[in-house]
Design an enzyme around this catalytic site. Structure first.
Site, PDB file in Angstrom:
ATOM      1  N   SER A  96       0.837  -1.199   0.000  1.00 56.19           N
ATOM      2  CA  SER A  96       0.000   0.000   0.000  1.00 56.19           C
ATOM      3  C   SER A  96       0.876   1.254   0.000  1.00 56.19           C
ATOM      4  N   THR A 137     -12.273   8.819  -1.732  1.00 53.68           N
ATOM      5  CA  THR A 137     -13.423   8.236  -1.024  1.00 53.68           C
ATOM      6  C   THR A 137     -13.972   9.165   0.058  1.00 53.68           C
ATOM      7  N   ASP A 342      -5.834 -22.887   7.920  1.00 50.59           N
ATOM      8  CA  ASP A 342      -6.460 -24.150   8.307  1.00 50.59           C
ATOM      9  C   ASP A 342      -5.403 -25.248   8.450  1.00 50.59           C
ATOM     10  N   LEU A 344      -2.404 -24.979   9.285  1.00 52.61           N
ATOM     11  CA  LEU A 344      -1.601 -24.749  10.497  1.00 52.61           C
ATOM     12  C   LEU A 344      -2.385 -25.038  11.784  1.00 52.61           C
ATOM     13  N   GLU A 369      -9.694   0.086  -3.760  1.00 50.46           N
ATOM     14  CA  GLU A 369      -9.406   0.134  -5.207  1.00 50.46           C
ATOM     15  C   GLU A 369     -10.474  -0.581  -6.038  1.00 50.46           C
TER      16      GLU A 369
HETATM   17  P1  TGC Z   1     -18.105   5.566 -16.044  1.00 52.99           P
HETATM   18  O1  TGC Z   1     -19.248   6.289 -16.651  1.00 52.99           O
HETATM   19  O2  TGC Z   1     -17.975   4.099 -16.248  1.00 52.99           O
HETATM   20  O3  TGC Z   1     -16.747   6.269 -16.554  1.00 52.99           O
HETATM   21  C1  TGC Z   1     -16.545   7.660 -16.495  1.00 52.99           C
HETATM   22  C2  TGC Z   1     -15.355   7.978 -17.416  1.00 52.99           C
HETATM   23  O4  TGC Z   1     -14.190   7.321 -16.929  1.00 52.99           O
HETATM   24  C3  TGC Z   1     -13.711   6.396 -17.931  1.00 52.99           C
HETATM   25  N1  TGC Z   1     -13.238   5.194 -17.203  1.00 52.99           N
HETATM   26  C4  TGC Z   1     -11.960   4.846 -17.155  1.00 52.99           C
HETATM   27  N2  TGC Z   1     -10.856   5.407 -17.694  1.00 52.99           N
HETATM   28  C5  TGC Z   1      -9.683   4.807 -17.444  1.00 52.99           C
HETATM   29  N3  TGC Z   1      -9.592   3.697 -16.681  1.00 52.99           N
HETATM   30  C6  TGC Z   1     -10.661   3.115 -16.115  1.00 52.99           C
HETATM   31  N4  TGC Z   1     -10.514   2.031 -15.339  1.00 52.99           N
HETATM   32  C7  TGC Z   1     -11.921   3.707 -16.349  1.00 52.99           C
HETATM   33  N5  TGC Z   1     -13.185   3.406 -15.928  1.00 52.99           N
HETATM   34  C8  TGC Z   1     -13.992   4.332 -16.479  1.00 52.99           C
HETATM   35  C9  TGC Z   1     -14.888   6.109 -18.821  1.00 52.99           C
HETATM   36  O5  TGC Z   1     -14.470   5.704 -20.102  1.00 52.99           O
HETATM   37  C10 TGC Z   1     -15.562   7.477 -18.836  1.00 52.99           C
HETATM   38  O6  TGC Z   1     -14.797   8.316 -19.683  1.00 52.99           O
HETATM   39  P2  TGC Z   1     -15.488   9.446 -20.580  1.00 52.99           P
HETATM   40  O7  TGC Z   1     -14.403  10.015 -21.412  1.00 52.99           O
HETATM   41  O8  TGC Z   1     -16.547   8.728 -21.356  1.00 52.99           O
HETATM   42  O9  TGC Z   1     -16.060  10.436 -19.616  1.00 52.99           O
HETATM   43  O10 TGC Z   1     -18.087   5.933 -14.514  1.00 52.99           O
HETATM   44  P3  TGC Z   1     -19.097   5.564 -13.352  1.00 52.99           P
HETATM   45  O11 TGC Z   1     -19.349   6.795 -12.547  1.00 52.99           O
HETATM   46  O12 TGC Z   1     -20.252   4.787 -13.899  1.00 52.99           O
HETATM   47  O13 TGC Z   1     -18.188   4.658 -12.413  1.00 52.99           O
HETATM   48  C11 TGC Z   1     -17.992   3.404 -12.624  1.00 52.99           C
HETATM   49  C12 TGC Z   1     -17.286   2.640 -11.441  1.00 52.99           C
HETATM   50  C13 TGC Z   1     -18.282   2.132 -10.438  1.00 52.99           C
HETATM   51  C14 TGC Z   1     -16.597   1.480 -12.123  1.00 52.99           C
HETATM   52  C15 TGC Z   1     -16.263   3.542 -10.736  1.00 52.99           C
HETATM   53  O14 TGC Z   1     -16.888   4.531 -10.026  1.00 52.99           O
HETATM   54  C16 TGC Z   1     -15.337   2.748  -9.826  1.00 52.99           C
HETATM   55  O15 TGC Z   1     -14.321   2.228 -10.271  1.00 52.99           O
HETATM   56  N6  TGC Z   1     -15.647   2.654  -8.481  1.00 52.99           N
HETATM   57  C17 TGC Z   1     -14.743   2.071  -7.534  1.00 52.99           C
HETATM   58  C18 TGC Z   1     -14.164   3.158  -6.674  1.00 52.99           C
HETATM   59  C19 TGC Z   1     -12.741   2.914  -6.343  1.00 52.99           C
HETATM   60  O16 TGC Z   1     -12.054   2.082  -6.921  1.00 52.99           O
HETATM   61  N7  TGC Z   1     -12.217   3.693  -5.395  1.00 52.99           N
HETATM   62  C20 TGC Z   1     -10.847   3.622  -5.076  1.00 52.99           C
HETATM   63  C21 TGC Z   1     -10.463   4.729  -4.147  1.00 52.99           C
HETATM   64  S1  TGC Z   1      -8.712   4.896  -3.951  1.00 52.99           S
HETATM   65  C22 TGC Z   1      -8.283   3.620  -2.954  1.00 52.99           C
HETATM   66  O17 TGC Z   1      -9.015   2.776  -2.594  1.00 52.99           O
HETATM   67  C23 TGC Z   1      -6.863   3.605  -2.584  1.00 52.99           C
HETATM   68  S2  TGC Z   1      -6.383   2.286  -1.606  1.00 52.99           S
HETATM   69  C24 TGC Z   1      -4.749   2.426  -1.858  1.00 52.99           C
HETATM   70  C25 TGC Z   1      -3.891   1.606  -0.997  1.00 52.99           C
HETATM   71  O18 TGC Z   1      -3.777   1.827   0.229  1.00 52.99           O
HETATM   72  O19 TGC Z   1      -3.205   0.725  -1.586  1.00 52.99           O
HETATM   73  P1  FAD Z   2     -19.539   0.464  -0.289  1.00 52.30           P
HETATM   74  O1  FAD Z   2     -19.330   1.185  -1.539  1.00 52.30           O
HETATM   75  O2  FAD Z   2     -20.512   1.020   0.718  1.00 52.30           O
HETATM   76  O3  FAD Z   2     -19.769  -1.039  -0.501  1.00 52.30           O
HETATM   77  C1  FAD Z   2     -20.262  -1.916   0.512  1.00 52.30           C
HETATM   78  C2  FAD Z   2     -20.625  -3.254  -0.128  1.00 52.30           C
HETATM   79  O4  FAD Z   2     -21.631  -3.059  -1.133  1.00 52.30           O
HETATM   80  C3  FAD Z   2     -19.440  -3.918  -0.845  1.00 52.30           C
HETATM   81  O5  FAD Z   2     -19.526  -5.306  -0.700  1.00 52.30           O
HETATM   82  C4  FAD Z   2     -19.668  -3.526  -2.300  1.00 52.30           C
HETATM   83  O6  FAD Z   2     -19.074  -4.445  -3.206  1.00 52.30           O
HETATM   84  C5  FAD Z   2     -21.193  -3.578  -2.380  1.00 52.30           C
HETATM   85  N1  FAD Z   2     -21.708  -2.749  -3.460  1.00 52.30           N
HETATM   86  C6  FAD Z   2     -21.484  -1.431  -3.696  1.00 52.30           C
HETATM   87  N2  FAD Z   2     -22.120  -1.033  -4.813  1.00 52.30           N
HETATM   88  C7  FAD Z   2     -22.739  -2.119  -5.317  1.00 52.30           C
HETATM   89  C8  FAD Z   2     -23.560  -2.364  -6.464  1.00 52.30           C
HETATM   90  N3  FAD Z   2     -23.816  -1.401  -7.354  1.00 52.30           N
HETATM   91  N4  FAD Z   2     -24.040  -3.621  -6.667  1.00 52.30           N
HETATM   92  C9  FAD Z   2     -23.760  -4.617  -5.790  1.00 52.30           C
HETATM   93  N5  FAD Z   2     -22.988  -4.445  -4.684  1.00 52.30           N
HETATM   94  C10 FAD Z   2     -22.489  -3.228  -4.459  1.00 52.30           C
HETATM   95  N6  FAD Z   2      -9.960   5.504  -0.643  1.00 52.30           N
HETATM   96  C11 FAD Z   2      -9.261   6.566  -1.143  1.00 52.30           C
HETATM   97  O7  FAD Z   2      -9.792   7.406  -1.847  1.00 52.30           O
HETATM   98  N7  FAD Z   2      -7.920   6.690  -0.876  1.00 52.30           N
HETATM   99  C12 FAD Z   2      -7.239   5.814  -0.099  1.00 52.30           C
HETATM  100  O8  FAD Z   2      -6.034   5.960   0.109  1.00 52.30           O
HETATM  101  C13 FAD Z   2      -7.965   4.717   0.459  1.00 52.30           C
HETATM  102  N8  FAD Z   2      -7.346   3.853   1.321  1.00 52.30           N
HETATM  103  C14 FAD Z   2      -8.077   2.893   1.965  1.00 52.30           C
HETATM  104  C15 FAD Z   2      -7.478   2.139   2.980  1.00 52.30           C
HETATM  105  C16 FAD Z   2      -8.212   1.199   3.692  1.00 52.30           C
HETATM  106  C17 FAD Z   2      -7.573   0.439   4.806  1.00 52.30           C
HETATM  107  C18 FAD Z   2      -9.568   0.969   3.329  1.00 52.30           C
HETATM  108  C19 FAD Z   2     -10.352  -0.079   4.055  1.00 52.30           C
HETATM  109  C20 FAD Z   2     -10.166   1.717   2.347  1.00 52.30           C
HETATM  110  C21 FAD Z   2      -9.444   2.711   1.661  1.00 52.30           C
HETATM  111  N9  FAD Z   2     -10.053   3.545   0.716  1.00 52.30           N
HETATM  112  C22 FAD Z   2      -9.347   4.600   0.163  1.00 52.30           C
HETATM  113  C23 FAD Z   2     -11.483   3.454   0.464  1.00 52.30           C
HETATM  114  C24 FAD Z   2     -11.874   2.325  -0.459  1.00 52.30           C
HETATM  115  O9  FAD Z   2     -11.558   2.610  -1.789  1.00 52.30           O
HETATM  116  C25 FAD Z   2     -13.371   2.073  -0.285  1.00 52.30           C
HETATM  117  O10 FAD Z   2     -13.544   1.482   0.993  1.00 52.30           O
HETATM  118  C26 FAD Z   2     -13.952   1.187  -1.365  1.00 52.30           C
HETATM  119  O11 FAD Z   2     -13.959   1.852  -2.604  1.00 52.30           O
HETATM  120  C27 FAD Z   2     -15.386   0.688  -1.041  1.00 52.30           C
HETATM  121  O12 FAD Z   2     -16.187   1.730  -0.604  1.00 52.30           O
HETATM  122  P2  FAD Z   2     -17.062   1.576   0.777  1.00 52.30           P
HETATM  123  O13 FAD Z   2     -16.139   1.135   1.844  1.00 52.30           O
HETATM  124  O14 FAD Z   2     -17.788   2.848   0.955  1.00 52.30           O
HETATM  125  O15 FAD Z   2     -18.057   0.406   0.497  1.00 52.30           O
END
Ligand code: TGC
Ligand code: FAD
Length: 389
Positions: A96, A137, A342, A344, A369
């Site tokens: 991370s 987020t 399991d 272990l 992610e």
């Molecule tokens: P959608 O309408 O599908 O797309 C909007 C625009 O984005 C483009 N696009 C992408 N481009 C590049 N790479 C991808 N993977 C892309 N996915 C979509 C798409 O082509 C479009 O472009 P344009 O030009 O047409 O405008 O967007 P949506 O709002 O329906 O969202 C779709 C969804 C659910 C897949 C997206 O919101 C999503 O991926 N949600 C998950 C959120 C997430 O991953 N959060 C991560 C937060 S950061 C984190 O967790 C860090 S942890 C780090 C650590 O400690 O290691």
């Molecule tokens: P929710 O979105 O509330 O989801 C809850 C449950 O519902 C999940 O099982 C999910 O799969 C399900 N669900 C959601 N939508 C749907 C759907 N449409 N259909 C069916 N099921 C669905 N974010 C950052 O921006 N930056 C960071 O650095 C970062 N670091 C993190 C570090 C840690 C330790 C953790 C735990 C999280 C971190 N995050 C960060 C946030 C992380 O990206 C979010 O927790 C993640 O994207 C999921 O969002 P949520 O926790 O709100 O869950």
């Protein structure tokens, strides 16, 4: 995958790496075993992240390693993946640490920042002298970041930001904050905010049972005045945000296999030495089947990552492959960690055997992610053209 023994590498994956990639992997492996492994159990127990790790990672060339210039090691994506796997073989928190700094902080500044911003921020981030975080987020905007509330508005020479980000890796220890916010028309923009900016504060999320070494927190933005030159000018809507996530997800796909491999090898060694019913556990068919499944999934997951990395190095668009690998490798890694625990028996819950820590870490890795479900929906939409979010 460290494969100096044939039984470890039945697919001859080792042969697919260049000498440079093998050497980078060895450096990463040696570094992790020398500096991280000895402290991982205690630091996990104490919920402690030693900030000096960033300087060590920087001096090894492991931060922002795939970009050109600004002091970067400028290695390929496969090498970056090998480093991620070596780090997560010790603990997901360490992977991370490089994911956030490299993919979520250095990447957006490099691709969307001005030359002035790059010169100002990248060298120290790459050296690990400054630490970054990525605020996307929010409490009410996890899987669907587009419902975020954090907002910006223009005022004279500034943007004024308000909102609260939650669950942000490194927030409590960061010097540089990449913050994503929307305006009244829902246009998304990224901002670089420095630690001591008035109105910006952070808090630590305490008592996490997973990813305990990593420092996770909230970011509170209360009328924060961000100078205009601190906006990431070149962002183009959500696809710019997601391009950062693609890179981090790619690292996770490799990393989760690193964690799985650690669990598998611990279980194998344990089963070979543990005598039960007068014979080693490893002589039992049920145990051998479990070990066979672990090796199969690790080998396939690893080769998928290698294939994706090679495609990335040729600049192919592999975002769907990344969803496929992030989702599947996390899922398989959790199953492997659970089966290892399991094998272990009771010892599997002891911290000194590491497996339980990997298992609970992988619960986070599966969630951040993009959760397993979200990646299923991305893959489902890709093949059916139906948006089921
Ligand atoms: P959608 O309408 O599908 O797309 C909007 C625009 O984005 C483009 N696009 C992408 N481009 C590049 N790479 C991808 N993977 C892309 N996915 C979509 C798409 O082509 C479009 O472009 P344009 O030009 O047409 O405008 O967007 P949506 O709002 O329906 O969202 C779709 C969804 C659910 C897949 C997206 O919101 C999503 O991926 N949600 C998950 C959120 C997430 O991953 N959060 C991560 C937060 S950061 C984190 O967790 C860090 S942890 C780090 C650590 O400690 O290691
Ligand atoms: P929710 O979105 O509330 O989801 C809850 C449950 O519902 C999940 O099982 C999910 O799969 C399900 N669900 C959601 N939508 C749907 C759907 N449409 N259909 C069916 N099921 C669905 N974010 C950052 O921006 N930056 C960071 O650095 C970062 N670091 C993190 C570090 C840690 C330790 C953790 C735990 C999280 C971190 N995050 C960060 C946030 C992380 O990206 C979010 O927790 C993640 O994207 C999921 O969002 P949520 O926790 O709100 O869950």
């Amino acid at each position: 995958m460290q494969s100096d023994k044939l039984w470890l590498d039945p697919l001859y994956l080792e042969d697919l790496l260049s000498e440079e990639e093998k050497s980078i992997r060895k450096s990463a492996h040696d570094f992790c075993n020398k500096y991280l492994l000895p402290k991982v159990v205690k630091d996990n127990r104490d919920n402690f992240f030693d900030k000096d790790i960033y300087k060590n990672l920087g001096s090894m060339g492991f931060l922002g390693s795939t970009i050109e210039g600004y002091g970067s090691a400028n290695i390929n994506k496969v090498s970056y993946g090998l480093i991620a796997a070596a780090m997560e073989a010790i603990d997901s928190s360490y992977r991370s640490a490089i994911s956030v700094q490299s993919s979520l902080v250095i990447h957006p500044i490099y691709y969307f920042g001005s030359e002035e911003q790059k010169n100002k921020y990248l060298p120290d981030l790459i050296k690990g002298k400054t630490i970054g975080c990525f605020g996307l987020t929010e409490s009410e905007a996890g899987s669907d970041p587009s419902s975020m509330k954090t907002n910006y508005k223009e005022e004279n020479n500034y943007y004024i930001l308000n909102g609260t980000k939650n669950w942000i890796t490194n927030a409590p220890i960061a010097d540089i904050f990449i913050i994503w916010a929307i305006d009244t028309k829902k246009n998304i923009k990224g901002f670089i905010i420095e630690k001591n900016t008035e109105g910006l504060s952070t808090s630590l999320i305490k008592n996490k049972t997973s990813l305990r070494i990593s420092q996770t927190g909230q970011i509170i933005l209360n009328n924060v005045k961000v100078p205009k030159q601190n906006i990431l000018q070149k962002t183009e809507g959500w696809k710019s945000v997601f391009s950062c996530l693609n890179n981090a997800r790619y690292g996770i796909a490799w990393g989760s296999i690193g964690a799985a491999q650690t669990c598998w090898l611990i279980a194998k060694e344990y089963a070979e030495n543990r005598i039960m019913f007068n014979k080693p556990l490893a002589s039992k068919q049920l145990i051998q089947k479990k070990l066979a499944i672990m090796q199969t999934e690790i080998s396939l997951g690893w080769s998928g990552c290698l294939h994706a990395g090679r495609a990335m190095d040729k600049n192919k668009d592999i975002k769907i492959a990344i969803s496929l690998l992030k989702r599947n490798n996390c899922l398989k890694a959790i199953e492997i960690a659970r089966e290892s625990r399991d094998i272990l028996g009771a010892n599997g819950i002891l911290e000194e055997y590491h497996v339980m820590r990997h298992l609970v870490n992988l619960e986070t890795v599966k969630t951040y992610e993009g959760t397993e479900d979200i990646h299923s929906l991305i893959l489902g939409k890709f093949q059916t053209n139906i948006d089921a979010f």
